[in-house]
Design a protein around this motif. Structure first.
Motif, mmCIF file in Angstrom:
data_model
loop_
_atom_site.group_PDB
_atom_site.id
_atom_site.type_symbol
_atom_site.label_atom_id
_atom_site.label_comp_id
_atom_site.label_asym_id
_atom_site.label_seq_id
_atom_site.Cartn_x
_atom_site.Cartn_y
_atom_site.Cartn_z
ATOM 1 N N ARG A 25 -30.867 -1.609 19.515
ATOM 2 C CA ARG A 25 -29.644 -1.288 19.825
ATOM 3 C C ARG A 25 -28.657 -2.514 20.238
ATOM 4 N N LEU A 26 -29.499 -3.520 20.166
ATOM 5 C CA LEU A 26 -28.757 -4.835 20.462
ATOM 6 C C LEU A 26 -27.527 -5.152 19.542
ATOM 7 N N PRO A 27 -27.517 -5.011 18.291
ATOM 8 C CA PRO A 27 -26.594 -5.266 17.395
ATOM 9 C C PRO A 27 -25.344 -4.553 18.009
ATOM 10 N N VAL A 86 -28.508 -0.387 4.972
ATOM 11 C CA VAL A 86 -27.407 -0.412 4.167
ATOM 12 C C VAL A 86 -26.386 -1.203 5.229
ATOM 13 N N SER A 87 -26.461 -0.855 6.446
ATOM 14 C CA SER A 87 -25.678 -1.736 7.674
ATOM 15 C C SER A 87 -26.153 -3.275 7.643
ATOM 16 N N PRO A 168 -22.338 -19.702 13.241
ATOM 17 C CA PRO A 168 -22.054 -18.340 13.452
ATOM 18 C C PRO A 168 -22.484 -17.575 12.119
ATOM 19 N N MET A 169 -22.659 -18.000 11.034
ATOM 20 C CA MET A 169 -23.278 -17.077 10.140
ATOM 21 C C MET A 169 -24.691 -16.741 10.326
ATOM 22 N N HIS A 170 -25.404 -17.756 11.178
ATOM 23 C CA HIS A 170 -26.702 -17.256 11.513
ATOM 24 C C HIS A 170 -26.867 -16.194 12.461
ATOM 25 N N ALA A 171 -25.828 -16.195 13.429
ATOM 26 C CA ALA A 171 -25.763 -14.859 14.319
ATOM 27 C C ALA A 171 -25.517 -13.806 13.684
ATOM 28 N N VAL A 172 -24.639 -13.616 12.599
ATOM 29 C CA VAL A 172 -24.473 -12.615 11.943
ATOM 30 C C VAL A 172 -25.792 -12.159 11.089
ATOM 31 N N LEU A 173 -26.299 -12.979 10.683
ATOM 32 C CA LEU A 173 -27.678 -12.849 10.107
ATOM 33 C C LEU A 173 -28.864 -12.261 10.915
ATOM 34 N N ALA A 174 -28.754 -12.686 12.113
ATOM 35 C CA ALA A 174 -29.669 -12.128 13.389
ATOM 36 C C ALA A 174 -29.139 -10.817 13.484
ATOM 37 N N THR A 175 -27.992 -10.507 13.639
ATOM 38 C CA THR A 175 -27.788 -9.191 13.918
ATOM 39 C C THR A 175 -28.292 -8.095 12.999
ATOM 40 N N ALA A 176 -28.221 -8.486 11.445
ATOM 41 C CA ALA A 176 -28.648 -7.869 10.394
ATOM 42 C C ALA A 176 -30.221 -7.707 10.467
ATOM 43 N N LEU A 177 -30.951 -8.616 10.699
ATOM 44 C CA LEU A 177 -32.250 -8.754 11.061
ATOM 45 C C LEU A 177 -32.652 -7.666 12.195
ATOM 46 N N ILE A 178 -31.886 -7.727 13.229
ATOM 47 C CA ILE A 178 -32.267 -6.827 14.317
ATOM 48 C C ILE A 178 -32.027 -5.364 13.943
ATOM 49 N N GLY A 182 -35.017 -3.118 14.161
ATOM 50 C CA GLY A 182 -35.132 -1.890 15.123
ATOM 51 C C GLY A 182 -35.294 -0.590 14.542
ATOM 52 N N ALA A 183 -34.401 -0.242 13.720
ATOM 53 C CA ALA A 183 -34.385 0.987 13.021
ATOM 54 C C ALA A 183 -35.627 1.281 12.491
#
Length: 400
Positions: A25-27, A86-87, A168-178, A182-183
């Motif tokens: 749920r960090l994202p 998908v997200s 910042p691109m890598h922060a969004v990629l980190a969001t995608a990875l988590i 996580g799911a």
């Protein structure tokens, strides 16, 4: 206090379920900041950024109940894995092409929000298979609600660190990875894989067919409004206090108060029915927002900000238990998703009201809004009853 939580954490799968859910749920706390930094890094105007972030928020609020309903029909694992994939893919597409036309970025941002894996709702639906007894479940709900505050402290720090070290691109990629990891990790847990929906009455309203559920949800529109308004009030107070930006300190104090309150509540034995506790806790929340109107110096204001958060996590924990009682059979995951959605909508409403109040009356006007909306929530809670009798055996899930 510690003994109650140690007993809970010793139970099989509890630590794994909590850890994977919180990390997954960090994202929820990363996405808005990460996307804002990404779009601004690409030179996107603030007005367009605001529209994109609004699309993400609307998508999240609308998608949550839909995903919750699908879970209640088809189970958790497949929904979590597919929605996470998908997200996550939408986040990756945004990260790799942030300067794409608005016609492409707007739907991608909405999809990233709408397909956010419903980990929060799924964990709360699976708790009855992890712990037995209503008292233990409420301890679990309290710990979950308290730890949620950690998400909104750690997530922005993580985004800031990644964006500063890389882009910042890598922060969004980190969001995608988590999001994906996580799911996947949560859905792989045995209790989640074995969770099974139960038959439900065919009704397009789902849990909203129950009047008491609707009354609880309406209360939380106003609780959410208080949190949204508080963020504006912290900024307004900071500006009136001088040149220092102390808004982050005040909001952190509020989160700390919620953490302490949630942990304390989970360890207490309160011999009252959940509906009565719900009314008392919302009354306490309203009373604890009133002292903010005094607007004292920073040190005391930080204490009052912590006090205003004291009843939030306990109110959430009690509400999870109450919704588990009130929601019609086979609809609890959707009911928990609706709670999240109305809370978010209320927060947006509170932010808008607070902005108007700040223009007219400064920080005092904003804190008057927070006092008014929490008082409204407390008054509306008087119409909430206990509903059907609770049962000790799990209703919404059964081990295969």
């Amino acid at each position: 206090m510690l003994q109650s939580y140690l007993a809970l954490l010793r139970k099989p799968h509890v630590c794994a379920a909590l850890a994977t859910s919180i990390v997954g749920r960090l994202p929820n706390g990363m996405a808005v900041l990460a996307l804002t930094l990404l779009f601004r890094h690409e030179g996107v105007d603030f007005g367009v950024v605001g529209a994109l972030i609004a699309a993400y928020g609307v998508g999240t609020a609308a998608g949550g109940p839909v995903l919750g309903r699908i879970v209640d029909f088809h189970g958790q694992s497949a929904v979590l894995v597919i929605s996470g994939a998908v997200s996550g893919a939408a986040f990756v597409a945004l990260a790799l092409a942030p300067g794409a036309p608005l016609a492409a970025t707007l739907p991608l941002t909405a999809v990233a929000g709408a397909l956010t894996p419903p980990l929060e709702s799924c964990l709360r639906s699976v708790w009855p298979t992890l712990v037995t007894g209503e008292r233990e479940r409420e301890t679990a709900y309290s710990l979950d609600a308290a730890l949620q505050e950690v998400i909104f402290v750690a997530a922005p720090l993580l985004v800031s660190a990644v964006a500063a070290l890389f882009l910042p691109m890598h922060a969004v990629l980190a969001t995608a990875l988590i999001t994906v990891a996580g799911a996947g990790a949560f859905s792989a847990l045995r209790p989640v894989r074995r969770w099974r929906p139960v038959p439900r009455e065919a009704n397009w309203l789902g849990p909203l067919m129950e009047p008491q559920v609707r009354r609880v949800l309406v209360c939380f529109v106003f609780v959410g409004a208080a949190l949204g308004a508080l963020a504006v009030g912290a900024v307004a107070y900071s500006e009136e206090a001088g040149s220092r930006d102390v808004s982050g300190l005040l909001l952190s104090a509020n989160g700390f108060g919620a953490l302490v309150g949630g942990l304390a509540y989970g360890a207490l034995r309160i011999p009252l029915p959940p509906a009565r506790r719900f009314r008392i806790l919302l009354g306490g929340l309203a009373l604890c927002y009133l002292p903010l109107l005094l607007m004292p110096g920073l040190a005391l204001m930080a204490v009052l900000a912590a006090l205003s958060g004291l009843f939030l996590a306990p109110a959430l924990a009690c509400t999870f238990l109450l919704l588990g009682r009130l929601a019609p059979q086979g609809t609890t995951t959707e009911a928990f998703s609706w709670l999240i959605s109305v809370f978010m909508c209320g927060s947006a409403l509170g932010t808008a009201l607070a902005g108007l109040a700040a223009d007219e009356a400064g920080a005092l006007g904003v804190f008057a809004v927070t006092a008014a909306v929490t008082a409204t929530a407390a008054l509306l809670s008087l119409r909430v009853g206990g509903g059907r009798a609770a049962v000790e055996a799990p209703e919404e899930a059964a081990s295969a």
